[in-house]
Design an enzyme around this catalytic site. Sequence first.
Site, PDB file in Angstrom:
ATOM      1  N   ASN A  82      45.867  19.572  29.805  1.00  0.00           N
ATOM      2  CA  ASN A  82      44.934  20.671  29.059  1.00  0.00           C
ATOM      3  C   ASN A  82      45.724  20.968  27.857  1.00  0.00           C
ATOM      4  OD1 ASN A  82      46.998  23.056  29.677  1.00  0.00           O
ATOM      5  ND2 ASN A  82      46.678  22.377  31.773  1.00  0.00           N
ATOM      6  N   ASP A  98      44.167  22.310  38.388  1.00  0.00           N
ATOM      7  CA  ASP A  98      43.664  22.813  39.674  1.00  0.00           C
ATOM      8  C   ASP A  98      43.432  21.707  40.504  1.00  0.00           C
ATOM      9  OD1 ASP A  98      44.055  25.529  39.006  1.00  0.00           O
ATOM     10  OD2 ASP A  98      42.163  25.803  38.080  1.00  0.00           O
ATOM     11  N   ASP A 141      48.543  25.686  45.121  1.00  0.00           N
ATOM     12  CA  ASP A 141      48.679  26.830  44.210  1.00  0.00           C
ATOM     13  C   ASP A 141      50.107  27.460  44.217  1.00  0.00           C
ATOM     14  OD1 ASP A 141      48.840  29.432  42.926  1.00  0.00           O
ATOM     15  OD2 ASP A 141      46.779  30.025  43.653  1.00  0.00           O
ATOM     16  N   LYS A 189      41.740  37.393  40.499  1.00  0.00           N
ATOM     17  CA  LYS A 189      42.850  36.470  40.806  1.00  0.00           C
ATOM     18  C   LYS A 189      44.018  37.157  41.241  1.00  0.00           C
ATOM     19  CE  LYS A 189      42.101  33.339  37.765  1.00  0.00           C
ATOM     20  NZ  LYS A 189      41.984  32.469  36.496  1.00  0.00           N
ATOM     21  N   LYS A 236      45.709  36.257  44.701  1.00  0.00           N
ATOM     22  CA  LYS A 236      46.924  35.818  44.759  1.00  0.00           C
ATOM     23  C   LYS A 236      48.148  36.593  45.601  1.00  0.00           C
ATOM     24  CE  LYS A 236      46.220  32.264  41.075  1.00  0.00           C
ATOM     25  NZ  LYS A 236      46.702  31.037  41.179  1.00  0.00           N
TER      26      LYS A 236
HETATM   27  N1  CTP Z   1      49.033  28.869  39.217  1.00  0.00           N
HETATM   28  C1  CTP Z   1      49.991  28.028  39.839  1.00  0.00           C
HETATM   29  N2  CTP Z   1      49.395  26.978  40.348  1.00  0.00           N
HETATM   30  C2  CTP Z   1      48.416  26.465  40.361  1.00  0.00           C
HETATM   31  C3  CTP Z   1      47.287  26.865  39.648  1.00  0.00           C
HETATM   32  C4  CTP Z   1      47.603  27.996  38.840  1.00  0.00           C
HETATM   33  O1  CTP Z   1      50.961  28.577  39.843  1.00  0.00           O
HETATM   34  N3  CTP Z   1      48.148  25.416  40.983  1.00  0.00           N
HETATM   35  C5  CTP Z   1      49.258  29.987  38.400  1.00  0.00           C
HETATM   36  C6  CTP Z   1      49.454  29.876  36.693  1.00  0.00           C
HETATM   37  O2  CTP Z   1      50.622  29.550  36.274  1.00  0.00           O
HETATM   38  C7  CTP Z   1      48.714  31.265  36.398  1.00  0.00           C
HETATM   39  C8  CTP Z   1      47.637  31.492  37.376  1.00  0.00           C
HETATM   40  O3  CTP Z   1      48.255  30.847  38.676  1.00  0.00           O
HETATM   41  O4  CTP Z   1      49.883  32.166  36.526  1.00  0.00           O
HETATM   42  C9  CTP Z   1      46.513  31.171  37.048  1.00  0.00           C
HETATM   43  O5  CTP Z   1      45.606  31.370  38.064  1.00  0.00           O
HETATM   44  P1  CTP Z   1      44.468  30.222  38.356  1.00  0.00           P
HETATM   45  O6  CTP Z   1      43.694  30.875  39.546  1.00  0.00           O
HETATM   46  O7  CTP Z   1      44.982  28.863  38.581  1.00  0.00           O
HETATM   47  O8  CTP Z   1      43.540  30.269  36.961  1.00  0.00           O
HETATM   48  P2  CTP Z   1      42.488  29.274  36.782  1.00  0.00           P
HETATM   49  O9  CTP Z   1      42.922  27.756  37.170  1.00  0.00           O
HETATM   50  O10 CTP Z   1      42.331  29.633  35.515  1.00  0.00           O
HETATM   51  O11 CTP Z   1      41.466  29.650  37.657  1.00  0.00           O
HETATM   52  P3  CTP Z   1      39.969  29.500  37.551  1.00  0.00           P
HETATM   53  O12 CTP Z   1      39.892  28.268  37.308  1.00  0.00           O
HETATM   54  O13 CTP Z   1      39.343  29.878  38.955  1.00  0.00           O
HETATM   55  O14 CTP Z   1      39.465  30.592  36.762  1.00  0.00           O
END
Ligand code: CTP
Length: 405
Positions: A212, A281, A308, A339, A343
Site C-alpha cells: 500500500n 488485512d 490483527d 475500531k 480492538k
Molecule cells: N493493525 C494491526 N494489524 C493488522 C491490521 C491493522 O496491528 N493486521 C493496526 C494498524 O497498525 C492500525 C490499526 O490496526 O493501528 C488499523 O486498524 P484496521 O482495522 O486494520 O484498519 P483498516 O485496515 O483500515 O480496517 P478496515 O479495512 O476495516 O477499515
Amino acid sequence: MITPAPSLTRIVLGLTGGIAAYKACELVRLFVKAGVRVDVVMTAGACRFVTPMTLQALSGRPVLTDLWTSGADNGMGHIDLSRGADAIVIAPASADFLAKLAQGHADDLLSTLCAARACPLLVAPAMNRQMWGNAANQRNVARLAADGVAILGPGSGDQACGETGDGRMLEAEEIFAAVIASRQPRLLAGRRVLVTAGPTFERIDPVRGITNSSSGRMGYALAQAAVEAGAAVTLVSGPTALPTPPGAVRVDVESAAEMHAAVMARIAGADLFLAVAAVADYTPARVAERKIKKSGAPLAIELEPTIDILGTVAARADAPYCVGFAAESHDVLQHADDKRRRKGIPLIIANRVQDALGRVDNEVTLLDDAGTHPLPRMDKLDLARRLVAEIAARLPRPASPRSRP
Ligand code: CTP
C-alpha cells in the site's frame, strides 16, 4: 522536512581543530534551514581545516575567531555571545579542547564562552581511535559528563587517518537530531516503546506482491519523538526508504506475518505500543514458487486474513498502553471509534486517508473514553511530538520496581 523544536531559536556552534570540521558546514546548514540562528566560533586549529568565510556564508552571520576582537561594544563579547543562546554545541570537539573544558581553561574565545555560559553544552568528539581511548581523554570525557556536559557519540568506523574504530564524529544529521532532542521534555524517560511503521509487502510470487502507499513517515516521526522524550524505542518497520531515527533500534520486516512475529518477540515489558503500520488485512493464501506467467485468462488470487497485531497485543494479560491509527476515507470518527472499541484499545488516532497518506503533514483527531479531541494540521514530526505529549499524559504511572516481574 526539518522543523525546529519551538524552544530552539539560537545556538553557538564551536569548531575546534579536526578534519571533521567539514561536517560542521552541513550542520550549520541544517540548523539554518530549521530556522535556528547559528553564531559560529572557531578556534585557530579549526581555521586550518575550513575557512571562517565558508561558515559565514552558510550561517549568514559573522564568524568569531578571536577573544580580543569578539565584537561586542562593551568589550564583553566573550560572555555576551553565549548569554542569549539556547545551547553551545562543539562539533568537532578535539581531544585538546575536551581537556581544556574538563580543566576549566579559558584562554581563547570558545573556551571562555563555554566557561561563562548559562545554557547547556553539547560536545561531539572527533579524533583518532587511540586518542579517543587514551586514558587521559577518557578521564576528561567522564569528568565532562559528570559536570552535565552532553557527549554526542562518537561514532565508529573508517577514520581520516586510515584506521578503523571509535572516535569518528557523528554525522551532521545525528548531531542535529541530538541537539533538538536535548530540548524536548523527557516525558517518556525510563519507558519502553514499541512502534510499528510503514506498509507491509505480501508476496504473490518471487517478483510480485501486494502493498500500500504508506510512506512510514508518521511511524518514524513518532519513533523519533519517543526517543527525544527519553524512551527506549524499538521500531518494527515494513519496507520504507526512510533513515532510522537516531537512537531507535530498528527491526526490518516485510510481511504482516513477519511484523506480527517481530512484535510478539519484543512486546513483553513494553510500556507503550504504537501501531502506526499500515498492515495488510489480507495476504495470498499461497506464494507461487515460480513467477506466474500470463495466459490471457482472468486470474484469481485467493487471499486469507492476516493476524490483527494491535488486537492481539491489546488482548494480552500484560498488555502495554496501546495506541492505534485509523485511516478512513469517510465517516472517519464513527469508523475510528468502532475500531477502537473492537480492538479494545484506550486511544485511537484518526485521519482521513486523503489527508495523510504520502504527505509530509497530517491532520488528526484523538478518540478516547472521554470523547474526540481534534488537533490542527501540522508537519508529521511536530504532530508526533504533540502526540507523545498527549499519550504521556494518558499513560498509567509505571509500576513500582517491586511490583514488576
Ligand atoms: N493493525 C494491526 N494489524 C493488522 C491490521 C491493522 O496491528 N493486521 C493496526 C494498524 O497498525 C492500525 C490499526 O490496526 O493501528 C488499523 O486498524 P484496521 O482495522 O486494520 O484498519 P483498516 O485496515 O483500515 O480496517 P478496515 O479495512 O476495516 O477499515
